[in-house]
Structures are given as structure tokens and as C-alpha cells.
Write a protein that holds these residues in place. Structure first.
Motif, mmCIF file in Angstrom:
data_model
loop_
_atom_site.group_PDB
_atom_site.id
_atom_site.type_symbol
_atom_site.label_atom_id
_atom_site.label_comp_id
_atom_site.label_asym_id
_atom_site.label_seq_id
_atom_site.Cartn_x
_atom_site.Cartn_y
_atom_site.Cartn_z
ATOM 1 N N PHE A 89 8.212 83.634 37.129
ATOM 2 C CA PHE A 89 9.194 83.886 36.071
ATOM 3 C C PHE A 89 10.354 84.730 36.589
ATOM 4 O O PHE A 89 11.518 84.431 36.334
ATOM 5 N N GLY A 90 10.043 85.791 37.339
ATOM 6 C CA GLY A 90 11.101 86.643 37.868
ATOM 7 C C GLY A 90 11.992 85.922 38.859
ATOM 8 O O GLY A 90 13.218 86.078 38.835
ATOM 9 N N VAL A 91 11.388 85.110 39.727
ATOM 10 C CA VAL A 91 12.184 84.371 40.721
ATOM 11 C C VAL A 91 13.130 83.394 40.032
ATOM 12 O O VAL A 91 14.313 83.293 40.384
ATOM 13 N N CYS A 92 12.626 82.679 39.027
ATOM 14 C CA CYS A 92 13.468 81.712 38.320
ATOM 15 C C CYS A 92 14.597 82.411 37.557
ATOM 16 O O CYS A 92 15.738 81.949 37.562
ATOM 17 N N ALA A 93 14.280 83.515 36.888
ATOM 18 C CA ALA A 93 15.308 84.241 36.134
ATOM 19 C C ALA A 93 16.407 84.738 37.062
ATOM 20 O O ALA A 93 17.604 84.605 36.767
ATOM 21 N N ASP A 94 16.039 85.318 38.192
ATOM 22 C CA ASP A 94 17.030 85.817 39.146
ATOM 23 C C ASP A 94 17.876 84.684 39.711
ATOM 24 O O ASP A 94 19.100 84.811 39.869
ATOM 25 N N ALA A 95 17.219 83.567 40.034
ATOM 26 C CA ALA A 95 17.945 82.452 40.637
ATOM 27 C C ALA A 95 18.927 81.827 39.649
ATOM 28 O O ALA A 95 20.049 81.466 40.023
ATOM 29 N N LEU A 96 18.528 81.676 38.388
ATOM 30 C CA LEU A 96 19.432 81.104 37.390
ATOM 31 C C LEU A 96 20.639 81.996 37.181
ATOM 32 O O LEU A 96 21.784 81.526 37.103
ATOM 33 N N ALA A 97 20.413 83.300 37.082
ATOM 34 C CA ALA A 97 21.542 84.224 36.948
ATOM 35 C C ALA A 97 22.422 84.187 38.198
ATOM 36 O O ALA A 97 23.648 84.253 38.114
ATOM 37 N N GLY A 98 21.783 84.058 39.369
ATOM 38 C CA GLY A 98 22.566 83.972 40.603
ATOM 39 C C GLY A 98 23.427 82.726 40.665
ATOM 40 O O GLY A 98 24.549 82.755 41.189
ATOM 41 N N MET A 99 22.936 81.593 40.133
ATOM 42 C CA MET A 99 23.733 80.370 40.115
ATOM 43 C C MET A 99 24.980 80.543 39.261
ATOM 44 O O MET A 99 26.038 79.984 39.561
ATOM 45 N N LEU A 100 24.859 81.341 38.196
ATOM 46 C CA LEU A 100 26.033 81.598 37.370
ATOM 47 C C LEU A 100 27.019 82.512 38.082
ATOM 48 O O LEU A 100 28.229 82.257 38.095
ATOM 49 N N PHE A 101 26.522 83.556 38.728
ATOM 50 C CA PHE A 101 27.411 84.573 39.274
ATOM 51 C C PHE A 101 27.950 84.237 40.653
ATOM 52 O O PHE A 101 28.717 85.019 41.205
ATOM 53 N N HIS A 102 27.553 83.091 41.233
ATOM 54 C CA HIS A 102 28.194 82.726 42.491
ATOM 55 C C HIS A 102 29.637 82.308 42.259
ATOM 56 O O HIS A 102 30.431 82.232 43.197
ATOM 57 N N THR A 103 30.012 82.060 41.002
ATOM 58 C CA THR A 103 31.397 81.735 40.662
ATOM 59 C C THR A 103 32.112 82.923 40.022
ATOM 60 O O THR A 103 33.185 82.753 39.450
ATOM 61 N N GLU A 104 31.536 84.133 40.112
ATOM 62 C CA GLU A 104 32.129 85.292 39.436
ATOM 63 C C GLU A 104 33.524 85.605 39.964
ATOM 64 O O GLU A 104 34.386 86.076 39.221
ATOM 65 N N ASP A 105 33.753 85.353 41.246
ATOM 66 C CA ASP A 105 35.090 85.623 41.809
ATOM 67 C C ASP A 105 36.157 84.736 41.179
ATOM 68 O O ASP A 105 37.344 85.051 41.250
ATOM 69 N N ASP A 106 35.752 83.610 40.583
ATOM 70 C CA ASP A 106 36.704 82.696 39.960
ATOM 71 C C ASP A 106 36.919 82.996 38.479
ATOM 72 O O ASP A 106 37.645 82.262 37.803
ATOM 73 N N ALA A 107 36.293 84.059 37.972
ATOM 74 C CA ALA A 107 36.442 84.403 36.559
ATOM 75 C C ALA A 107 37.884 84.821 36.266
ATOM 76 O O ALA A 107 38.511 85.547 37.036
ATOM 77 N N ASN A 108 38.405 84.337 35.155
ATOM 78 C CA ASN A 108 39.752 84.704 34.725
ATOM 79 C C ASN A 108 39.637 85.974 33.882
ATOM 80 O O ASN A 108 39.391 85.929 32.693
ATOM 81 N N ARG A 109 39.836 87.137 34.509
ATOM 82 C CA ARG A 109 39.629 88.428 33.861
ATOM 83 C C ARG A 109 40.921 89.230 33.867
ATOM 84 O O ARG A 109 41.565 89.376 34.907
ATOM 85 N N THR A 110 41.299 89.733 32.698
ATOM 86 C CA THR A 110 42.489 90.564 32.549
ATOM 87 C C THR A 110 42.091 91.873 31.884
ATOM 88 O O THR A 110 41.467 91.856 30.817
#
Length: 588
Positions: A89-110
Motif C-alpha cells: 500500500f505504501g509503495v503504491c501510494a508513493d508511486a502514484l503521487a510521484g507520477m503526478l509530481f514528476h510534472t510539478e516543474d510544469d505547473a502554472n503557478r503565480t
């Protein structure tokens, strides 16, 4: 001694004994919201599985279940001591969150009036480096919240201001025990705290349960105390705090708010239970293997022979005498392994099913597949969940940002509701090699290498050697790179209009890189000779400048001179013969 616990640790730490079942000390501090009463044990359960707290000596009895019949307490405690927990459960939760945040640098944040995150002196810059007063970065806060969404499905966020510095605090849903709402949203929120009371290291610490109550005007801490008659009363602790926050419609709001994963079903709890079921199956299988390692010998002997063989075994004998009339050959007996093999197969199927249940395409993507197949899997399955996770995080961060703006600029409404964020929704895995090759072909062509400096080329070669298990030597690496560059420019030397002296120097340098000795004077002579040959070949047809042409032949006496002869229109060509001279050819 480990025993089965009826309630996990959060009951004693946060909510006090007996409160979850409906009893309390008679004050309003014991009231619990119906939604909290319904879900708090699920939240605690999922969190224990994620963190691995299921193996804690005080909690493992709640998760590793003793068989109702046929298992002694001694055998059960032995299983508890040898339990080997794997947190799927922990491995899957971390990996799913990691798949989302590998694009964090592309977030449009102001950040708007909060400043620039690169400016450490601005509010945004300070938050980016320390968002919660514990040196947790701003981006890390949202990564933590992403994992919390997977675990508990919902969470609470508080914007706090301490000594003029705003901070972002994540609050577990187990601690937010009660709240009220009206037509404008949350009106009051009650948060349980476990405060440690002590005067110093020379005094024994005491954990005291207290509560923070947030209203639209401010906050206050409360604690339950008992008078001499044993009656409980609620008293305020410390000084109250005051604030004012408004939503986009101008309605008063709280600095604390609830965010949820926009899915109808709770994701974490059922998968945590599935992980615990696998944990129990693993324990049973491992215990079978342990029992198999300690074989029990059945002796076909009368009482006298049994005593003799038992004494031999007690003395450490490894061999046992057997009646030759019963067995005609020597043999070694071991316990059967069929049940262990069956248990292992069932366990493997359960693990595979768990990973497939945790969004089927995520499990498939973890296998060896092409980038195209992985992208198809992501878009068809796990991408749908990541879209929900992204929406929940964007909502939480945007609600936080407008509260931060009001906390920093309480009297300047023109600076409110400027900061915002929108994360990228492209969760496809990036194949760096494919992307580099695509750009190279588009802009440089099929055969043109990527231009790079000598230092960059050296680092590339160094990395290749390290990957191949070859220790690079700086001196040899410099020489090899320089040789490579010279070889790449060899054809260019022949095309450039270089003076003979320069070409001779380049030839000597190029040859010396290859370990060949060339005389400078000889190289310059050859270069000058080649230059003269090139110049001669570029001249037009005719005699070289300064050379006399051939004499014209005398006319034949017998031939009468024409009275009105026209000028001759024949052609004369001069060309080199094979011995370095010239010959004259005439044609009509």
C-alpha cells in the motif's frame, strides 16, 4: 506481552478512552461529528498500514490475527515476533503521487503580491524554503498532501500566522473531531491536540489532551479539568487569537478548511485491509516453512528401542538406526512441501491482484513495456485517478493562496485573489533518449552530431566510460578527446585555403596526436608543392606566363602566295607532354 488491541493508538493519544463509543466526560469537548465517528478508525487503519506501524509491538495484535482454533498462544506469539510486513500500500501510494509530481516543474503557478519564489526576502520566497516552520519546503507540503489523499481520502489545511510570518499546516482528519456548517460553509471547527506539559528535562513529561476551536472571528484553546468533586468543566487555555478572512463572495471564512479527493469511494481503507490480508497470508506461509525446517521423526520401535533412540538423538546423533526388515535402503525423510507451495502460489496471486486493484494500468506499467505502451496504459487507467488527485491538490493550494494573501495584506483588497496554480495534466512518462533523438533529427539532421564544447564532450565520454565499468584517467581522456576532434576536422583541412606554413603546422600537430613524428621543414615543403600544383591547375589553357611560344613554320617555296588570302581560322592547342615539356597541336 503483545495482545490484540480493540482500538488503535489514536484513541488514547487524541480522543481519550471511551469517547469513540459515545461516552465522554460530560462536556462539549467530547462531542464528535457523525462523519468523524464513521470514518476515524478507517483513517487510523490506513495510516498504520502506510507507515508500517502495523508492526509496532503495541499494535501488531490488531492486524496479525491469531487463528481461532488449532494455534496455541506460544505459536501465535512466535508468529508475531517473526512477522515480515511488506507495505504494498505504501509503495503504491508513493508511486502514484510521484507520477503526478514528476510534472510539478510544469505547473502554472503565480504568487501575485506574495512575491517571487526566487527572492528569499519575499513572502513567497520564504514559504518556498520553509512553509510550515519546520523547514519543509512549499512544494514538499503539497507532495505530502498528495500522499495523504491516497491514504485518508480527505485532509485539513490551516493557514497560520506566527509573529507576522505565515505558515501552512497540514492537519490529519483524525484530529479534526467536530465542525459545524451553514449556508456559507464552515462556521466552527474543533481540533484535538496532544500537548506535552513539562517544566524541563528534570520533570516528568505529561501528555494533556486539549482542543483548538476556530470560529470566523478567531480561535481559542480549551481543556477539560475536574474540580474537587470530580465534575469536569471546560477552561480556556492561553490568550485567544483574532483574524478575518473572506472568500471570493465576501463572506467570512476560517483559516482552516477541508479538502477531499474528488472520488466517491474511499481509496485507502479497502486497499489497506487488502495489504493486511496479504500480511497475514505471508505470516502463515512463513510459519509453515519454519515448521518444515524442524522435522519431527516418527520412530517405529518398541519402548526399549524408543528409549535407546531417543537417548542417541538427545546426545546429538544425526543418524538413526532403522529395522532392515522394514526398509531395504538408506533414506532421509523431510516434511512434505506441497502445502507451502500451494500457499506461495495463492500469496503471489493475491499480491498481483492487489497491484492490479490499485489502478490496473499502474501495475501493468510497472512491467517492462515500451514507452508507447506505458503511455497508453497511463491514459486509459491510472491517468484518470491522477486527474482527480491533481484537481484536489489544485483546489487545496488555491484556497491556501488566497488566505495567505489576506494574512499578508489584510487591508489591501487589490492584492487579494491574484495568486493561483494550475498543474499540468500530462502524466505520460518522458523518455529522455527518445526526446533528445527527436530534437536532434528535427534541427540537426540524420547524421549531424549534437554540437558540444570540448569540456562537454569530455564529460560525455567520462560518463560512458563509467557506465561501461572503465575508470577514466583525466590525462588520457584529454588526449583521446583532442584526437577525436582532430580526426573530425581532418577532411576540413584539405578544403580550407590555408597558407602552406599553417597547413604544415596543423599536419605536424595532427600527426603528433597519433604518435607519428613529422619533420616540420619537410611538411612545409610538401605543403608548398601541393599549393603550387593547385595554382597551376587553376590557370587557363595556354603557356605559363613568361614562357616563349613555338616558332611559326616558314611557308613552302612552291606554294604560291594567295593574292587575297583570308585569315586562317585553324586552332592551335598547347599541352603538356609526359616528360614535363609542351607539344603543339593544330586543328582545322
Amino acid at each position: 506481552m503483545a495482545t490484540r488491541s480493540d482500538t488503535p493508538y489514536y484513541q488514547s493519544l487524541y480522543v481519550g478512552g471511551g469517547i469513540a463509543s459515545g461516552s465522554n466526560d460530560g462536556t462539549w469537548l467530547g462531542y464528535r461529528h457523525p462523519d468523524w465517528q464513521k470514518n476515524w478508525l478507517k483513517w487510523v487503519y490506513a495510516r498504520d498500514v502506510y507507515t508500517g506501524e502495523v508492526c509496532d509491538p503495541g499494535k501488531i495484535g490488531s492486524y496479525l490475527i491469531r487463528k481461532g482454533t488449532g494455534e496455541t498462544l506460544a505459536a501465535y506469539f512466535e508468529r508475531l515476533a517473526l512477522a515480515d510486513f511488506t507495505s504494498h500500500f505504501g509503495v503504491c501510494a508513493d508511486a502514484l503521487a510521484g507520477m503526478l509530481f514528476h510534472t510539478e516543474d510544469d505547473a502554472n503557478r503565480t504568487f501575485g503580491a506574495l512575491g517571487d519564489k526566487e527572492d528569499a526576502s519575499s513572502v513567497a520566497g520564504a514559504l518556498w524554503r520553509n512553509a510550515n516552520g519546520k523547514n519543509t519546503g512549499y512544494a514538499t507540503i503539497w507532495k505530502q498532501l498528495g500522499i495523504e489523499f491516497v491514504i485518508t481520502h480527505c485532509h485539513w489545511v490551516t493557514v497560520d500566522v506566527v509573529h507576522g510570518s505565515p505558515s501552512i499546516i497540514l492537519v490529519e482528519p483524525e484530529r479534526v473531531v467536530d465542525w459545524t456548517e451553514d449556508e456559507h460553509g464552515l462556521a466552527e471547527v474543533k481540533v484535538c491536540e496532544a500537548a506535552q506539559v513539562r517544566r524541563g528535562v528534570m520533570s516528568e513529561p505529561e501528555v494533556v489532551e486539549q482542543y483548538v476551536v476556530y470560529t470566523r472571528e478567531g480561535w481559542q484553546r480549551y481543556r477539560s479539568v475536574q474540580d474537587k468533586g470530580g465534575k469536569a468543566t471546560v477552561v480556556a487555555v492561553g490568550e485567544p487569537g483574532f483574524y478575518r478572512y473572506e472568500d471570493a463572495a465576501g463572506h467570512p471564512s476560517l483559516p482552516i478548511f477541508r479538502v477531499e479527493l474528488p472520488l466517491k469511494r474511499n481509496l485507502g481503507y479497502p486497499l489497506a485491509k487488502k495489504n493486511v490480508a496479504i500480511f497475514n497470508k505471508e505470516s502463515e506461509r512463513d510459519f509453515q516453512l519454519r515448521n518444515g525446517a524442524f522435522a519431527k521423526l516418527f520412530l517405529a520401535a518398541d519402548d526399549e528401542m524408543y528409549k535407546k533412540l531417543s537417548k542417541q538423538m538427545a546426545d546429538g546423533w544425526f543418524t538413526i538406526q532403522e529395522d532392515p526388515t522394514i526398509s531395504k535402503s538408506h533414506r532421509f525423510d523431510a516434511p512434505p512441501t506441497a502445502s507451502v507451495e500451494t500457499a506461495s502460489k495463492v500469496l503471489d496471486q493475491k499480491v498481483e491482484h492487489f497491484w492490479r486493484t490499485f489502478f490496473r494500468e499502474y501495475a501493468d506499467s510497472a512491467q517492462e513495456k515500451t514507452a508507447t505502451e506505458v503511455r497508453q496504459d497511463v491514459s486509459s487507467g491510472v491517468g484518470a485517478f491522477l486527474q482527480m488527485l491533481r484537481a484536489g491538490l489544485d483546489d487545496a493550494e488555491n484556497q491556501t493562496l488566497w488566505r495567505l494573501e489576506q494574512a499578508v495584506h489584510p487591508n489591501d483588497r487589490s492584492k487579494w485573489f491574484q495568486a493561483k496554480v494550475e498543474r499540468d495534466d500530462n502524466f505520460q512518462p518522458l523518455n529522455i533518449d527518445e526526446e533528445i533523438e527527436r530534437l536532434r533529427l528535427r534541427y540537426l539532421g540524420q547524421t549531424t552530431p549534437v554540437p558540444a564544447s570540448r569540456a562537454a564532450l569530455k564529460e560525455v565520454v567520462r560518463q560512458i566510460l563509467v557506465w561501461d565499468g572503465i575508470a577514466p584517467n583525466d590525462k588520457e581522456l584529454d588526449a583521446a578527446v583532442d584526437n577525436h576532434i582532430l580526426l573530425q576536422t581532418k577532411e576540413l583541412f584539405a578544403e580550407l585555403p590555408l597558407p602552406p606554413a599553417t597547413k604544415a603546422q596543423l599536419t605536424v600537430a595532427w600527426a603528433s596526436r597519433l604518435g607519428v613524428q613529422v619533420d616540420v621543414a619537410e611538411a612545409q615543403r610538401i605543403a608548398e608543392s601541393e599549393q603550387q600544383s593547385k595554382e597551376l591547375l587553376t590557370q587557363p589553357f595556354g603557356l605559363p606566363p613568361g614562357e616563349p611560344g613555338p616558332e611559326k613554320p616558314e611557308p613552302t617555296p612552291s606554294a604560291p602566295e594567295p593574292t587575297k588570302a583570308e585569315p586562317s581560322r585553324g586552332t592551335t592547342r598547347i599541352k603538356r607532354d609526359g616528360e614535363g615539356g609542351y607539344v603543339v597541336e593544330r586543328g582545322s
